[in-house]
Design a protein around this motif. Sequence first.
Motif, PDB file in Angstrom:
ATOM      1  N   HIS A   1      42.588 -23.678   0.981  1.00  0.00           N
ATOM      2  CA  HIS A   1      41.159 -23.582   1.273  1.00  0.00           C
ATOM      3  C   HIS A   1      40.934 -23.676   2.775  1.00  0.00           C
ATOM      4  CE1 HIS A   1      39.197 -24.602  -2.876  1.00  0.00           C
ATOM      5  NE2 HIS A   1      40.034 -23.574  -2.918  1.00  0.00           N
ATOM      6  N   THR A   2      41.717 -24.520   3.446  1.00  0.00           N
ATOM      7  CA  THR A   2      41.627 -24.600   4.898  1.00  0.00           C
ATOM      8  C   THR A   2      42.119 -23.299   5.519  1.00  0.00           C
ATOM      9  OG1 THR A   2      42.039 -26.973   4.787  1.00  0.00           O
ATOM     10  CG2 THR A   2      42.395 -25.892   6.921  1.00  0.00           C
TER      11      THR A   2
ATOM     12  N   LEU B   1      37.679 -19.423  -1.670  1.00  0.00           N
ATOM     13  CA  LEU B   1      37.948 -20.676  -2.362  1.00  0.00           C
ATOM     14  C   LEU B   1      38.259 -20.428  -3.829  1.00  0.00           C
ATOM     15  CD1 LEU B   1      35.053 -22.853  -0.896  1.00  0.00           C
ATOM     16  CD2 LEU B   1      37.365 -22.512   0.015  1.00  0.00           C
ATOM     17  N   PHE B   2      39.155 -21.216  -4.364  1.00  0.00           N
ATOM     18  CA  PHE B   2      39.449 -21.127  -5.798  1.00  0.00           C
ATOM     19  C   PHE B   2      38.209 -21.597  -6.552  1.00  0.00           C
ATOM     20  CE2 PHE B   2      42.645 -20.472  -8.986  1.00  0.00           C
ATOM     21  CZ  PHE B   2      42.229 -21.238 -10.063  1.00  0.00           C
ATOM     22  N   PRO B   3      37.787 -20.851  -7.558  1.00  0.00           N
ATOM     23  CA  PRO B   3      36.527 -21.205  -8.219  1.00  0.00           C
ATOM     24  C   PRO B   3      36.612 -22.534  -8.967  1.00  0.00           C
ATOM     25  CG  PRO B   3      37.646 -19.458  -9.420  1.00  0.00           C
ATOM     26  CD  PRO B   3      38.405 -19.651  -8.145  1.00  0.00           C
ATOM     27  N   ALA B   4      35.468 -23.200  -9.009  1.00  0.00           N
ATOM     28  CA  ALA B   4      35.367 -24.470  -9.723  1.00  0.00           C
ATOM     29  C   ALA B   4      35.166 -24.215 -11.211  1.00  0.00           C
ATOM     30  CB  ALA B   4      34.205 -25.289  -9.176  1.00  0.00           C
ATOM     31  N   ASN B   5      35.518 -25.190 -12.013  1.00  0.00           N
ATOM     32  CA  ASN B   5      35.211 -25.176 -13.445  1.00  0.00           C
ATOM     33  C   ASN B   5      35.699 -23.932 -14.159  1.00  0.00           C
ATOM     34  OD1 ASN B   5      33.819 -27.692 -13.318  1.00  0.00           O
ATOM     35  ND2 ASN B   5      32.081 -26.613 -12.414  1.00  0.00           N
TER      36      ASN B   5
ATOM     37  N   ALA C   1      37.983 -28.696  -9.975  1.00  0.00           N
ATOM     38  CA  ALA C   1      37.987 -28.384  -8.539  1.00  0.00           C
ATOM     39  C   ALA C   1      39.432 -28.352  -8.045  1.00  0.00           C
ATOM     40  CB  ALA C   1      37.179 -29.435  -7.780  1.00  0.00           C
ATOM     41  N   PHE C   2      40.098 -27.242  -8.304  1.00  0.00           N
ATOM     42  CA  PHE C   2      41.512 -27.105  -7.943  1.00  0.00           C
ATOM     43  C   PHE C   2      41.621 -26.534  -6.543  1.00  0.00           C
ATOM     44  CE2 PHE C   2      45.930 -26.964  -8.798  1.00  0.00           C
ATOM     45  CZ  PHE C   2      46.442 -25.795  -8.267  1.00  0.00           C
ATOM     46  N   ILE C   3      42.374 -27.208  -5.683  1.00  0.00           N
ATOM     47  CA  ILE C   3      42.594 -26.710  -4.324  1.00  0.00           C
ATOM     48  C   ILE C   3      44.068 -26.360  -4.190  1.00  0.00           C
ATOM     49  CG2 ILE C   3      42.485 -27.241  -1.873  1.00  0.00           C
ATOM     50  CD1 ILE C   3      40.226 -29.211  -2.530  1.00  0.00           C
TER      51      ILE C   3
ATOM     52  N   PHE D   1      42.993 -17.108 -13.645  1.00  0.00           N
ATOM     53  CA  PHE D   1      42.044 -18.053 -14.225  1.00  0.00           C
ATOM     54  C   PHE D   1      41.093 -17.320 -15.155  1.00  0.00           C
ATOM     55  CE2 PHE D   1      38.029 -17.054 -12.101  1.00  0.00           C
ATOM     56  CZ  PHE D   1      38.421 -16.400 -10.959  1.00  0.00           C
TER      57      PHE D   1
END
Lengths: 372, 175
Positions: free
Chosen positions: B63-64, B70-74, B140-142, B168
């Motif tokens: 993410h940095t 960004l990897f999507p949440a949920n 919330a996968f980073i 995903f």
Amino acid sequence: MANSDFYRLVQPGGLNGGNRHMLDILHTDAMPWAVAPKLCFEHTFTWRDLRSADAVEQEDEIEVGGTIVAGNHSLVFEDASTGVELVTLTHVVHEDTVTIGGTASDGNYDTVFDALTPPVRVRTVRATTPATNANIATQHAADINDLVATALNGIVVSASANSAVVTIVYADGIDPQTLTCTETTATGTITASVSATASTVAAALEALIEDARGADEPLEDYVDDESVSTDTITVTYVPGVQVRVTEDFPGTSTAAIATVNTATLPMGDDGNLFYANVAVDGAGILRTIAMDGVTTIEATVGDAGAPAGLVTTTDLTATGFAETIAATEFVEHFEAAFSPVVTVTADGLFADLTAGEFVAQVFYNPVPNVFG
Amino acid sequence: MANSTFPLLIGARNGSNGGVVKALGKGRLQHAWAPRFWWYQKFDIRDVQVALDADTSQRFDLHTHNPDNLFPANVKRSMPLFFLSEVFDGGSISACAGILGDANDDNGLITTTALGQGETLTYKASTVGAAEYAPRFEAAFIPQLGLDTTGGNISALTTGIVWVAIGFEPVPGLS
């Protein structure tokens, strides 16, 4: 840094328009992620495919047993696809042995051929001479030979003695003989037995099979190899043929024949190949019509390196969808070049199948292949 | 109570795929459609946003690395994948291996995979035995890429591009 919510862009849903919105978004390229539909690569196989499979491999085990009696011990080989008899291989057991035992005593030593009509009795009388069991055996053989031209004509060709054992050789093709041996002495004995054993019969038949698969012989295009271990003959056949083997053994001689047919069937064809560089994501077998005609028939799905990697042994005599979650390669994983195959094994001839159909299904997800 | 039969024909070349797309578009399926998506990110050693360590091991928060992706949440996270586009090399480094996971388990998705000298530029085999390989819901996968070098420090790397992809499936959000 917080992850972005997927459903800020679209909220998956059923009847609330979410699915339609998902389609609209995909059309606009507003979605930053690559969509990859899960797809199913499938192939339907029927009982006819197995009957005519080029890749059929057959192995038979023929176990000779029971109480071996004299007579013709035959194996009949037939092309199962055409019904044409290829060859009948016969080993004739035509020797009985009569053993003089115990302590030689005065009295009558009788061997009765009691299956003949009327029964034929061969009597050797001991009255001091012949003295020993070996002498009695020698005389008994001579007494049998005296009847070869008359009462035993066409049944016995000769008798001979070796030590205390008389060997009776029968004519080829006769029915099994029953011998009853009795003696009227206190300590002497006389017993009959067949010299052949299950092992000797198996060995003899194995040798006949080996001869029959020689150049220009009846089994040349059918039998690949044969071997014998104790009383069991193992026959492996040329790939692509199916051979029906039946036995014709006399009396209490037995032969148990176990046939296994195995077919390795590639999924797809030249116009429908499995894609390279995808994620294989499980598999299953949809059994639409139960296989019929053999007792046991099973299938696996995998590839040449792991034939049951996706679906392990599955009964094709049942119906419905079957999967094997514990299969070693069931979990989704990347495959650069996967060639799925179905392996079918039956405890009989595919040629005897009369019904059956199943669909082998391999699920997969395409992977990103646009790298800018 | 018996299960209802799926209302559409699912088949290969009989037009059923078109029928499925139509049904989705017209809202005829009462259940949420959750297609498989791939989040994927290019990692070029020359473009990292942080200093390279004077060490043989470093972990990179993806993410940095790219805050715009960004990897999507949920979502239900599934299969990970490496595509090696350029070997990781530089200085006296003789080998370089990559792993993929997150801050809690740095090789939970992809265990040690060679990305250095001599490696073929292609997709890398899955490591299905990785501790967190099996699909699961992630709030919330980073994603975190790890590199380990032999013969030299991470800071000596001058080349190296690997594409990281993670599948995903969305889950229905609360209405």
